[in-house]
Every structure is written in C-alpha cells, then in structure tokens.
Design a protein around this motif. Structure first.
Motif, PDB file in Angstrom:
ATOM      1  N   ARG A   1      -3.889 -88.011  45.584  1.00 48.47           N
ATOM      2  CA  ARG A   1      -3.296 -87.825  46.919  1.00 48.47           C
ATOM      3  C   ARG A   1      -2.856 -89.205  47.414  1.00 48.47           C
ATOM      4  O   ARG A   1      -3.600 -90.182  47.275  1.00 48.47           O
ATOM      5  CB  ARG A   1      -4.304 -87.220  47.893  1.00 48.47           C
ATOM      6  CG  ARG A   1      -3.807 -87.303  49.338  1.00 48.47           C
ATOM      7  CD  ARG A   1      -4.662 -86.516  50.292  1.00 48.47           C
ATOM      8  NE  ARG A   1      -4.485 -85.080  50.116  1.00 48.47           N
ATOM      9  CZ  ARG A   1      -4.994 -84.174  50.955  1.00 48.47           C
ATOM     10  NH1 ARG A   1      -5.701 -84.547  52.003  1.00 48.47           N
ATOM     11  NH2 ARG A   1      -4.801 -82.885  50.742  1.00 48.47           N
TER      12      ARG A   1
ATOM     13  N   PRO B   1      -7.743 -79.330  58.016  1.00 53.82           N
ATOM     14  CA  PRO B   1      -8.593 -79.200  59.181  1.00 53.82           C
ATOM     15  C   PRO B   1      -7.856 -78.627  60.388  1.00 53.82           C
ATOM     16  O   PRO B   1      -6.685 -78.928  60.595  1.00 53.82           O
ATOM     17  CB  PRO B   1      -9.008 -80.657  59.465  1.00 53.82           C
ATOM     18  CG  PRO B   1      -7.878 -81.483  58.937  1.00 53.82           C
ATOM     19  CD  PRO B   1      -7.352 -80.736  57.757  1.00 53.82           C
TER      20      PRO B   1
ATOM     21  N   PRO C   1      -4.568 -74.250  56.554  1.00 56.31           N
ATOM     22  CA  PRO C   1      -5.024 -75.072  55.419  1.00 56.31           C
ATOM     23  C   PRO C   1      -6.248 -75.903  55.779  1.00 56.31           C
ATOM     24  O   PRO C   1      -6.957 -76.370  54.884  1.00 56.31           O
ATOM     25  CB  PRO C   1      -3.817 -75.965  55.115  1.00 56.31           C
ATOM     26  CG  PRO C   1      -3.018 -76.022  56.385  1.00 56.31           C
ATOM     27  CD  PRO C   1      -3.250 -74.686  57.062  1.00 56.31           C
TER      28      PRO C   1
ATOM     29  N   ARG D   1       3.222 -80.899  54.653  1.00 50.93           N
ATOM     30  CA  ARG D   1       3.543 -80.680  53.226  1.00 50.93           C
ATOM     31  C   ARG D   1       3.037 -79.323  52.734  1.00 50.93           C
ATOM     32  O   ARG D   1       3.621 -78.723  51.836  1.00 50.93           O
ATOM     33  CB  ARG D   1       2.958 -81.808  52.380  1.00 50.93           C
ATOM     34  CG  ARG D   1       1.444 -81.950  52.558  1.00 50.93           C
ATOM     35  CD  ARG D   1       0.932 -83.211  51.918  1.00 50.93           C
ATOM     36  NE  ARG D   1      -0.447 -83.478  52.292  1.00 50.93           N
ATOM     37  CZ  ARG D   1      -1.002 -84.675  52.289  1.00 50.93           C
ATOM     38  NH1 ARG D   1      -0.304 -85.732  51.934  1.00 50.93           N
ATOM     39  NH2 ARG D   1      -2.256 -84.834  52.621  1.00 50.93           N
TER      40      ARG D   1
ATOM     41  N   HIS E   1       2.328 -80.116  48.481  1.00 46.70           N
ATOM     42  CA  HIS E   1       0.886 -79.935  48.300  1.00 46.70           C
ATOM     43  C   HIS E   1       0.744 -78.653  47.463  1.00 46.70           C
ATOM     44  O   HIS E   1       0.324 -77.615  47.974  1.00 46.70           O
ATOM     45  CB  HIS E   1       0.229 -79.800  49.670  1.00 46.70           C
ATOM     46  CG  HIS E   1      -1.258 -79.941  49.672  1.00 46.70           C
ATOM     47  ND1 HIS E   1      -2.025 -79.949  48.518  1.00 46.70           N
ATOM     48  CD2 HIS E   1      -2.147 -80.088  50.702  1.00 46.70           C
ATOM     49  CE1 HIS E   1      -3.288 -80.085  48.838  1.00 46.70           C
ATOM     50  NE2 HIS E   1      -3.392 -80.174  50.156  1.00 46.70           N
TER      51      HIS E   1
HETATM   52  C1  NCD Z   1      -3.574 -80.294  54.519  1.00 44.00           C
HETATM   53  C2  NCD Z   1      -2.945 -81.564  53.999  1.00 44.00           C
HETATM   54  O1  NCD Z   1      -3.644 -82.534  53.648  1.00 44.00           O
HETATM   55  O2  NCD Z   1      -1.728 -81.569  53.893  1.00 44.00           O
HETATM   56  N1  NCD Z   1      -4.978 -80.296  54.364  1.00 44.00           N
HETATM   57  C3  NCD Z   1      -5.531 -79.804  53.223  1.00 44.00           C
HETATM   58  O3  NCD Z   1      -5.319 -80.319  52.142  1.00 44.00           O
HETATM   59  N2  NCD Z   1      -6.247 -78.679  53.302  1.00 44.00           N
HETATM   60  C4  NCD Z   1      -3.176 -79.970  55.922  1.00 44.00           C
HETATM   61  C5  NCD Z   1      -3.420 -80.974  56.994  1.00 44.00           C
HETATM   62  O4  NCD Z   1      -3.948 -82.079  56.785  1.00 44.00           O
HETATM   63  O5  NCD Z   1      -3.092 -80.648  58.136  1.00 44.00           O
END
Ligand code: NCD
Length: 314
Positions: A107, A271, A269, A168, A135
């Motif tokens: 990431r 948080p 998704p 994403r 993502h």
């Molecule tokens: C998402 C992200 O990182 O894009 N979170 C996740 O991976 N569950 C959504 C977000 O941060 O709002």
C-alpha cells in the motif's frame, strides 16, 4: 485470468469466470478462517507485507490470511521504518525484498506504485491500495459480500455514497461491477466529490442506468445496496476544505427504517467516521459492514492460494 504467478494490480485484470473461481474458493476458506479446520497450504511461504500508508483491515487481513494458511509474514509499516526513509527507491526496495519473500502486498499513497513494484521484481505483487487510483482486493471482497448478502449482483440497484472522487475503493468497485449486468447505479456526492467522468462513462457504456445526485435521502430510498464511504480528507487540497462536513450524508437507524427498502444491505469499506451512525449497527440484517470486513480475510486467503498456485491443496 490465469492467477498463478500473476500480480494483482487492478480490477481490470478480472473477468466473470475468474471471479467465480475466487468466490468459490473464498467460501471454502471460512472454516479455516474460523479455526474449525486447519491448513498448511502456504507452509514455507513468506509474505512481504509493505504498508507505507495507514491501514488496519487490509494490512492485518493480508497477514492473517497468510498465517491462517500456514505461511509466515514479514511486515514493514510506514516509511519511517523502511530504508525508503534513507532515500532508497521503491524499485530497489522491492528488488531486495524479492530475495527474502515469495509474494509482496503493498500500500502506498502514490497512484501507480503497485505497478512499479510489480515491474521491478519477479515475485507476484498484490496492490493493497495505491493513492486514489485502485484498491482491487477491497472491490473483490465488496463484490463477494454483495453476493453473500443478496445471492446475486446482476440487476441490483446500488447507491455509492461519499467521496467518490478521491476514494480508491469506489473506483475499483465501479469498474468491477461492470462484469455484471443490468445494474442501476446512483452516485451520491456533492458535485466536487462526484465519481470521475471516465468511470461514469464506463458504467453507462456497459448499459448501466447511472444517476449522479447530491440528494442523499432521495438517492437511497429505492436501492437494494448502499455502499457508504468516508470523506478522504487526506487527499483533499486546501480549496476542498469545507466539503467534508457537508458531504458526510449521515445514515442513521431512523433513515434506514423509515427511508429505505426493508432489506437494504449497507456496506462500507471502513474505517467509518460519522457517516454511518452507530445505531445502524443494531439493524443486524442490514448492517453488513463488519461481515464485509471479515469477508476480506476469506477473499485474501483465496487470492493468495490462487496466485501462489496452491489452490489445488484445498
Ligand atoms: C479504504 C482505503 O484504504 O482505501 N479502507 C480499507 O482499505 N478498508 C477506505 C478508506 O480508507 O476510507
């Protein structure tokens, strides 16, 4: 798609049959995820779990997926504790890590990073989120969750709500949904945070009925699925500063009971911040977001098995 040895960078790589393969295997992962059954399918494998941006679910579920299947995990969390803080390029970092690990999850805050990592090393790379671009594993688990909750995706009405410009997860989801048929998609966001034109065009070209609106109450009242998202403040520049509060579109228990279809499925998704009030959690049938997060473990277990060519051990 031929999973074995492939890097997973974008949902564009998937077709309907590769999704079916993934989802069937993911369902078989549940007893292993719950430790009712044990597996050593990834015994001897090492995952390089590289998270250069904040994460709880994605990072931990990648790691737990690997551990549950008998593998080992090497974690790098944040730029500070990696040699990138000394000025090492990502290209060099991944070329070194391929000597220590069998697969990389990554990431990064910059769009395109996972692709660069995949281009510079010979082991599979799985994109755990690159900037505001994609993502893919989130979209895979989102689609899997819709299937588990609704027993279908074709023909559904889905409201996608929140920061559709910088999120994403919703970018990958919009593209992945194009593997299905006859969807009605309602994109609910203030104009400045609406779904990128290219994705709206892709969905329309695919024959979906797509509506863009900033009217939350109207947008959610007739849909079968509401996909809520957080405002991605960390990606907003100064001039968007006043939008977050206006754009929250807070979903409450009262709005679900009195303003939505009875069996509406609510996804996020995570948080979550204020955009889904905690009283919605009481609506166990509707509030599917914690089941969705758990499904992330199953889907990521299945994906590792397929990419590492160990799915035949199941
Ligand atoms: C998402 C992200 O990182 O894009 N979170 C996740 O991976 N569950 C959504 C977000 O941060 O709002």
């Amino acid at each position: 798609m031929d999973y074995k040895g492939s890097s997973i960078i974008s949902v564009d790589q998937f077709d309907r049959s590769s999704l079916t393969t993934l989802f069937e295997l993911a369902r078989r992962m549940r007893p292993i995820a719950d430790r009712k059954e044990h597996s050593k399918a990834l015994d001897g494998y090492i995952l390089g779990n590289l998270f250069f941006e904040a994460s709880t679910r994605t990072r931990m579920s990648f790691a737990s997926a690997f551990y549950r299947l008998g593998g080992e995990v090497n974690n790098t969390v944040g730029v500070t504790f990696s040699s990138i803080s000394k000025g090492e390029s990502l290209e060099d970092t991944v070329r070194v890590i391929e000597g220590y690990c069998d697969i990389i999850t990554i990431r990064h805050s910059v769009a395109g990073t996972a692709k660069i990592a995949a281009d510079y090393c010979s082991i599979p790379v799985i994109n755990g989120g690159d900037g505001d671009a994609e993502h893919p594993t989130q979209a895979l688990l989102d689609a899997f969750t819709i299937f588990e909750e609704k027993q279908k995706i074709d023909g559904l009405s889905i409201a996608i709500v929140g920061d559709l410009r910088f999120g994403r997860a919703v970018h990958s989801l919009a593209k992945l949904l194009c593997l299905f048929k006859n969807l009605k998609i309602i994109c609910i966001a203030p104009e400045a945070l609406q779904m990128p034109q290219a994705l709206v065009a892709q969905m329309k070209n695919h024959g979906f009925e797509v509506t863009l609106t900033d009217n939350f109450e109207n947008g959610i009242k007739d849909v079968e699925v509401i996909y809520k998202t957080r405002i991605q403040v960390e990606r907003h520049s100064g001039e968007l500063g006043e939008f977050p509060s206006k754009a929250s579109y807070i979903l409450t228990k009262d709005k679900v009971i009195n303003g939505c279809k009875k069996d509406v499925t609510i996804l996020h998704p995570l948080p979550r911040l204020a955009e889904i009030s905690t009283d919605v959690d009481e609506l166990k049938q509707n509030a599917a977001y914690f089941r969705q997060a758990k499904n992330g473990l199953l889907v990521r277990m299945a994906l590792f098995l397929l990419v590492l060519g160990e799915d035949n051990k199941m």
